[in-house]
Design an enzyme around this catalytic site. Structure first.
Site, mmCIF file in Angstrom:
data_model
loop_
_atom_site.group_PDB
_atom_site.id
_atom_site.type_symbol
_atom_site.label_atom_id
_atom_site.label_comp_id
_atom_site.label_asym_id
_atom_site.label_seq_id
_atom_site.Cartn_x
_atom_site.Cartn_y
_atom_site.Cartn_z
ATOM 1 C CE1 TYR B 284 -4.442 1.134 0.564
ATOM 2 C CE2 TYR B 284 -3.171 3.025 1.274
ATOM 3 C CZ TYR B 284 -4.361 2.478 0.851
ATOM 4 O OH TYR B 284 -5.470 3.267 0.717
ATOM 5 C CE1 TYR B 334 -5.282 6.160 -2.130
ATOM 6 C CE2 TYR B 334 -7.066 7.680 -2.626
ATOM 7 C CZ TYR B 334 -6.310 6.985 -1.704
ATOM 8 O OH TYR B 334 -6.587 7.113 -0.367
#
Lengths: 142, 379
Positions: B284, B334
């Site tokens: 992440y 994203y």
């Protein structure tokens, strides 16, 4: 005096003593009467032992800079004249970590672990914000 | 019941997403979390070969109403329905919950659906009125990015890591994105461009921040047995885990490592493999320091060594641990961890074309945030 347009705190029932103390130029936080925990931000019961007995103790106002940044991106329009402005995370000698700004110090002189002391900034008639300056900056008698 | 019993018992049988790069070209107010989630769901269903009627569980994130979403997707009577908050940490949690539901029989086939219209809706991640609070906003402090800037500043002070270290990572991820036709940012990046780019919150630059773009992703989870009959090769969930790091701020003086250690111990024990056996990692990257802190927190390299460790092609294609092979949040899209899951599945299936990791058998997903999560997946 021009109007103060930056975000202001919105005191609630249980953090009112924090803001009231700042108004009197005192940094006070909750300390558990039963286990001695000192914590921040304010919460209703001791997060260490869940005791309901706490007192608002006066802190030394001293600590050191855990870390620091400069805001280049504008998120709050009211900060537009100050970009890039500093934000510091101060580790108080009594333990808690708090967010603030350094004053009486050039941005380029801010360092991790530098000793700092609280500076009470009366930003409006009703609100005083706890800011920090290099330790030992206080002038005699001030 | 032992934690390890769940190992390899569940699988990801389908993945789907919307275009990312194409949607970034133009904002469209008609686009919303529902339409994006729906498109991803249709694609995941097609990918799995399952029928809509087979779906008996739904877990969503960033979709305001589970009811409206299910009405739109025609999922009438699922035995399990939930919606998680719109935070990236929830993607890993959605997969974990889906695996738990399938393993216990609470649902047979769970669709995990995500839609993000942040680009068209004008999300700013820091100036929203609901983010105003008494202890940060009066000082101009806002946004998780600034918290990562604080942590990285401290990390540089303690360990001697540098801005160039993040540049190495930014360039590597962009290189992967250049091999990904669906990525939003595909133009290769140089160290000179990186170092001259503008600061958002010093010491972090714009290339250290995730993109803001529209898209949707869906993952379909079922039992290992049932996945064997699906259209594509199953991707087995060897291990999954989470541990939270509930502190007053987004930044944590321990860099989140205590929580990461709990998760690492759990997933490596469950899977019976260690960091050295991971063929590629999807980590992440809301902000690039998060990847560095994760590499150190999960034991890929010693504490403070990530800057040196990632150099020399180690995290690129052909290296020891290719990281964020789609381009990640900073270059591909994203999708708050969801597209990283899709990439993990596609790497294990061998569907990644030019950016395919050779002999990819085990992939780890890692998300370090106020709730840390990780999975180890295998083909």
């Amino acid at each position: 005096m021009t109007q103060y347009t930056k975000p202001l705190p919105t005191p609630d029932d249980f953090d009112k003593p924090y803001w009231t103390a700042l108004k009197k130029h005192e940094l006070r936080m909750q300390k558990c009467v039963d286990c001695g925990e000192i914590w921040f931000p304010p919460t209703p019961v001791c997060p260490a032992c869940l005791s309901h007995n706490h007192e608002w103790i006066k802190l030394s106002g001293k600590g050191k800079i855990w870390s620091w940044v400069f805001f280049h991106q504008l998120y709050f329009p009211s900060f537009s004249d100050e970009i890039p402005y500093n934000v510091v995370a101060v580790k108080l000698d009594e333990g808690p970590l708090m967010t603030s700004n350094m004053v009486e110090c050039k941005n380029e002189d801010i360092r991790c672990d530098m000793r700092v002391e609280v500076f009470f900034d009366d930003v409006t008639d009703l609100v005083t914000l706890p800011k920090f300056r290099p330790d030992g900056s206080a002038k005699p008698g001030s | 019941m032992k934690l390890r019993d769940i190992r390899d018992k569940t699988a990801i049988a389908g993945v789907g997403n919307t275009p990312f790069g194409a949607l970034y070209k133009k904002r469209d107010p008609r686009r919303n979390a529902y339409t994006l989630g729906l498109e991803a769901f249709e694609n995941a269903l097609e990918d799995s070969g399952l029928r809509k009627e087979d779906i008996d569980g739904v877990i969503m994130s960033r979709i305001p109403s589970y009811s409206k979403m299910c009405v739109m997707a025609g999922i009438k009577n699922p035995r399990l329905t939930n919606v998680l908050e719109a935070e990236g940490r929830m993607s890993g949690i959605a997969l974990q919950y889906a695996a738990m539901a399938v393993y216990t029989g609470m649902a047979n086939v769970v669709a995990c659906i995500y839609g993000n219209d942040g680009w068209s809706a004008g999300a700013t991640y820091g100036s929203e009125p609901q983010m105003i609070d008494s202890y940060n906003s009066p000082f101009g402090m806002t946004s998780p990015g600034a918290s990562l800037a604080l942590m990285w500043q401290r990390h540089m002070h303690e360990y001697g890591t540098t801005a160039e270290d993040l540049g190495v990572l930014a360039i590597s991820q962009r290189k992967f994105a250049s091999m990904n036709l669906n990525a939003v940012m595909r133009t290769p990046l140089t160290m000179d461009q990186y170092m001259k780019s503008r600061y958002i919150c010093y010491p972090l630059r714009i290339y250290d921040y995730c993109l803001i773009n529209d898209g949707g992703v869906c993952l379909i989870v079922t039992s290992a047995e049932r996945a064997k009959d699906c259209k594509k090769r199953p991707v087995y969930i060897m291990a999954t885990g989470q541990a939270a790091n509930h502190t007053p701020y987004y930044h944590a003086p321990d860099y989140g490592w205590n929580a990461m250690k709990l998760v690492a111990d759990q997933v490596y024990t469950m899977a019976g493999v260690g960091p050295g056996e991971i063929d590629c990692a999807q980590i992440y990257d809301n902000f690039l320091p998060t990847v560095m802190l994760s590499l150190e927190g999960y034991g890929f390299c010693p504490k403070g060594e990530s800057g040196r460790w990632i150099r020399g092609g180690r995290i690129e294609l052909g290296g020891e641990l290719p990281v964020n092979t789609s381009g990640g949040h900073c270059s591909e899209s994203y999708m708050q961890g969801w597209a990283l899951h899709a990439e993990a599945v596609r790497q294990l299936r061998g569907e990644c074309g030019d950016r395919q990791v050779k002999d990819c058998e085990i992939v780890q997903y890692i998300c370090s945030s106020p709730i840390c999560s990780s999975h180890i997946l295998r083909r």
